[in-house]
Design a protein around this motif. Structure first.
Motif, PDB file in Angstrom:
ATOM      1  N   UNK A 235      36.195  31.734  30.633  1.00  0.00           N
ATOM      2  CA  UNK A 235      37.139  32.257  31.625  1.00  0.00           C
ATOM      3  C   UNK A 235      37.447  33.736  31.389  1.00  0.00           C
ATOM      4  N   UNK A 236      36.416  34.491  30.988  1.00  0.00           N
ATOM      5  CA  UNK A 236      36.581  35.941  30.846  1.00  0.00           C
ATOM      6  C   UNK A 236      36.772  36.559  32.222  1.00  0.00           C
ATOM      7  N   UNK A 237      37.696  37.492  32.321  1.00  0.00           N
ATOM      8  CA  UNK A 237      37.989  38.153  33.586  1.00  0.00           C
ATOM      9  C   UNK A 237      37.330  39.517  33.699  1.00  0.00           C
ATOM     10  N   UNK A 238      36.914  40.072  32.555  1.00  0.00           N
ATOM     11  CA  UNK A 238      36.267  41.378  32.523  1.00  0.00           C
ATOM     12  C   UNK A 238      34.913  41.233  31.837  1.00  0.00           C
TER      13      UNK A 238
ATOM     14  N   UNK B  15      23.034  39.461  41.126  1.00  0.00           N
ATOM     15  CA  UNK B  15      23.757  38.269  40.678  1.00  0.00           C
ATOM     16  C   UNK B  15      25.134  38.636  40.140  1.00  0.00           C
ATOM     17  N   UNK B  16      25.200  39.699  39.350  1.00  0.00           N
ATOM     18  CA  UNK B  16      26.494  40.118  38.787  1.00  0.00           C
ATOM     19  C   UNK B  16      27.424  40.599  39.896  1.00  0.00           C
ATOM     20  N   UNK B  17      26.898  41.347  40.841  1.00  0.00           N
ATOM     21  CA  UNK B  17      27.742  41.776  41.959  1.00  0.00           C
ATOM     22  C   UNK B  17      28.302  40.564  42.705  1.00  0.00           C
ATOM     23  N   UNK B  18      27.465  39.569  42.953  1.00  0.00           N
ATOM     24  CA  UNK B  18      27.914  38.367  43.665  1.00  0.00           C
ATOM     25  C   UNK B  18      28.997  37.637  42.871  1.00  0.00           C
ATOM     26  N   UNK B  19      28.848  37.580  41.541  1.00  0.00           N
ATOM     27  CA  UNK B  19      29.851  36.929  40.700  1.00  0.00           C
ATOM     28  C   UNK B  19      31.179  37.676  40.761  1.00  0.00           C
ATOM     29  N   UNK B  20      31.109  38.992  40.692  1.00  0.00           N
ATOM     30  CA  UNK B  20      32.329  39.805  40.751  1.00  0.00           C
ATOM     31  C   UNK B  20      33.083  39.539  42.046  1.00  0.00           C
TER      32      UNK B  20
ATOM     33  N   UNK C 299      32.697  36.959  44.270  1.00  0.00           N
ATOM     34  CA  UNK C 299      33.044  35.567  44.592  1.00  0.00           C
ATOM     35  C   UNK C 299      34.098  34.989  43.656  1.00  0.00           C
ATOM     36  N   UNK C 300      34.167  35.509  42.415  1.00  0.00           N
ATOM     37  CA  UNK C 300      35.066  34.928  41.428  1.00  0.00           C
ATOM     38  C   UNK C 300      36.221  35.847  41.042  1.00  0.00           C
ATOM     39  N   UNK C 301      36.298  37.015  41.679  1.00  0.00           N
ATOM     40  CA  UNK C 301      37.389  37.935  41.375  1.00  0.00           C
ATOM     41  C   UNK C 301      37.312  38.541  39.989  1.00  0.00           C
ATOM     42  N   UNK C 302      36.096  38.706  39.459  1.00  0.00           N
ATOM     43  CA  UNK C 302      35.911  39.306  38.145  1.00  0.00           C
ATOM     44  C   UNK C 302      35.889  40.831  38.270  1.00  0.00           C
ATOM     45  N   UNK C 303      35.880  41.486  37.116  1.00  0.00           N
ATOM     46  CA  UNK C 303      35.694  42.934  37.050  1.00  0.00           C
ATOM     47  C   UNK C 303      34.542  43.193  36.097  1.00  0.00           C
ATOM     48  N   UNK C 304      33.649  44.114  36.445  1.00  0.00           N
ATOM     49  CA  UNK C 304      32.498  44.392  35.585  1.00  0.00           C
ATOM     50  C   UNK C 304      32.302  45.887  35.404  1.00  0.00           C
ATOM     51  N   UNK C 305      31.955  46.263  34.174  1.00  0.00           N
ATOM     52  CA  UNK C 305      31.540  47.630  33.861  1.00  0.00           C
ATOM     53  C   UNK C 305      30.150  47.522  33.241  1.00  0.00           C
TER      54      UNK C 305
ATOM     55  N   UNK D 220      39.233  49.456  38.671  1.00  0.00           N
ATOM     56  CA  UNK D 220      40.116  48.560  39.427  1.00  0.00           C
ATOM     57  C   UNK D 220      39.724  47.093  39.255  1.00  0.00           C
ATOM     58  N   UNK D 221      40.698  46.225  39.347  1.00  0.00           N
ATOM     59  CA  UNK D 221      40.437  44.784  39.263  1.00  0.00           C
ATOM     60  C   UNK D 221      39.552  44.341  40.428  1.00  0.00           C
ATOM     61  N   UNK D 222      38.656  43.402  40.147  1.00  0.00           N
ATOM     62  CA  UNK D 222      37.814  42.824  41.187  1.00  0.00           C
ATOM     63  C   UNK D 222      36.706  43.719  41.673  1.00  0.00           C
ATOM     64  N   UNK D 223      36.390  44.773  40.898  1.00  0.00           N
ATOM     65  CA  UNK D 223      35.327  45.688  41.324  1.00  0.00           C
ATOM     66  C   UNK D 223      34.223  45.784  40.273  1.00  0.00           C
ATOM     67  N   UNK D 224      33.062  46.233  40.725  1.00  0.00           N
ATOM     68  CA  UNK D 224      31.863  46.355  39.908  1.00  0.00           C
ATOM     69  C   UNK D 224      31.554  47.838  39.768  1.00  0.00           C
ATOM     70  N   UNK D 225      31.768  48.375  38.566  1.00  0.00           N
ATOM     71  CA  UNK D 225      31.537  49.794  38.308  1.00  0.00           C
ATOM     72  C   UNK D 225      30.427  49.966  37.285  1.00  0.00           C
ATOM     73  N   UNK D 226      29.763  51.121  37.366  1.00  0.00           N
ATOM     74  CA  UNK D 226      28.681  51.418  36.433  1.00  0.00           C
ATOM     75  C   UNK D 226      28.984  52.690  35.648  1.00  0.00           C
TER      76      UNK D 226
END
Length: 233
Positions: free
Chosen positions: A152-155, A176-181, A183-189, A38-44
């Motif tokens: 300006x990468x979103x993912x 730090x990555x969780x905080x970025x996701x 606070x900035x509306x990013x998505x991370x895998x 999902x957008x704006x979430x941090x998944x592993x």
């Protein structure tokens, strides 16, 4: 077949459908692999060595092309390697973050603003002139992440970014990555095999033999893997 060029649907940042990948003259690494982030979430992404985690991440980044299946990515992608020395190419922190902006043909003022914003986001604003060789491993990984933010990468796709760090730096980076996701509306895998890192993510996937065999609540998956380790011991 798409390989990351098309956007994901709806509120999803990453969609993977029936992805298959085989190395030339090798065995099949991914077998009808499917997942959604999902957008704006941090998944592993979890799994043993050889389960296909890093290969899947490289397919999502467009560094490899699948034989069959579909990939959808909503927005520009930033890739962070396990070893930051493989992607940091300029002599100083600021120059390296600016390097990825060359293709955008920005003015000097725009580049300076993007670099400053990105370094502030990863708490490295005071090290803009610092030589890359003088950084710690954790700082190097944050410079790599800053490069993606400046573009300006979103993912964000992160391939075991804590593998070469000491224990304290490992948890600092994942926090730090969780905080970025958030606070900035990013998505991370984030690819990992460290169960303590699951405490920071919104959800997780378990990959076995090239397929996602479980997904969802990171606490539940952590318990499942801990129980598996106990039984194997």
């Amino acid at each position: 077949m798409s390989a990351g060029a098309e956007g994901a649907a709806g509120n999803l940042a990453i969609t993977v459908r029936h992805l298959c990948f085989k190395w030339p003259k090798g065995e099949e690494v991914l077998k009808t692999c499917s997942l959604d982030v999902p957008k704006g979430e941090f998944w592993m992404l979890l799994g043993t060595n050889g389960s296909g985690k890093s290969t899947l991440l490289r397919l999502l980044a467009g560094l490899l092309l699948p034989q069959t299946g579909q990939i959808g990515i909503a927005g520009p992608v930033g890739f962070v390697f396990q070893n930051p020395d493989h992607q940091l190419v300029m002599p100083t922190v600021g120059a390296d973050v600016a390097f990825g902006l060359v293709e955008e043909k920005l003015s000097l003022e725009q580049i300076q603003r993007r670099v400053a914003e990105a370094l502030t986001a990863v708490n490295l604003q005071m090290l803009q002139r610092r030589p890359i060789y003088a950084l710690s491993g954790g700082q190097k990984q944050r410079v790599a992440i800053a490069g993606a933010i400046a573009r300006h990468c979103e993912v964000l796709l992160l391939d075991e970014p804590t593998a070469l760090l000491d224990p304290d730096s490992q948890l600092d980076l994942v926090a730090q990555v969780r905080a970025l996701v958030k606070s900035r509306g990013l998505t991370a895998l984030w690819v990992t095999h460290r169960l303590d890192e699951l405490n920071y993510c919104d959800g997780a996937f378990l990959l076995e033999n090239g397929q996602v065999v479980d997904r969802g609540d990171p606490g539940r998956l952590k318990q499942r893997l801990m129980q598996t380790h106990i039984e194997e011991a």
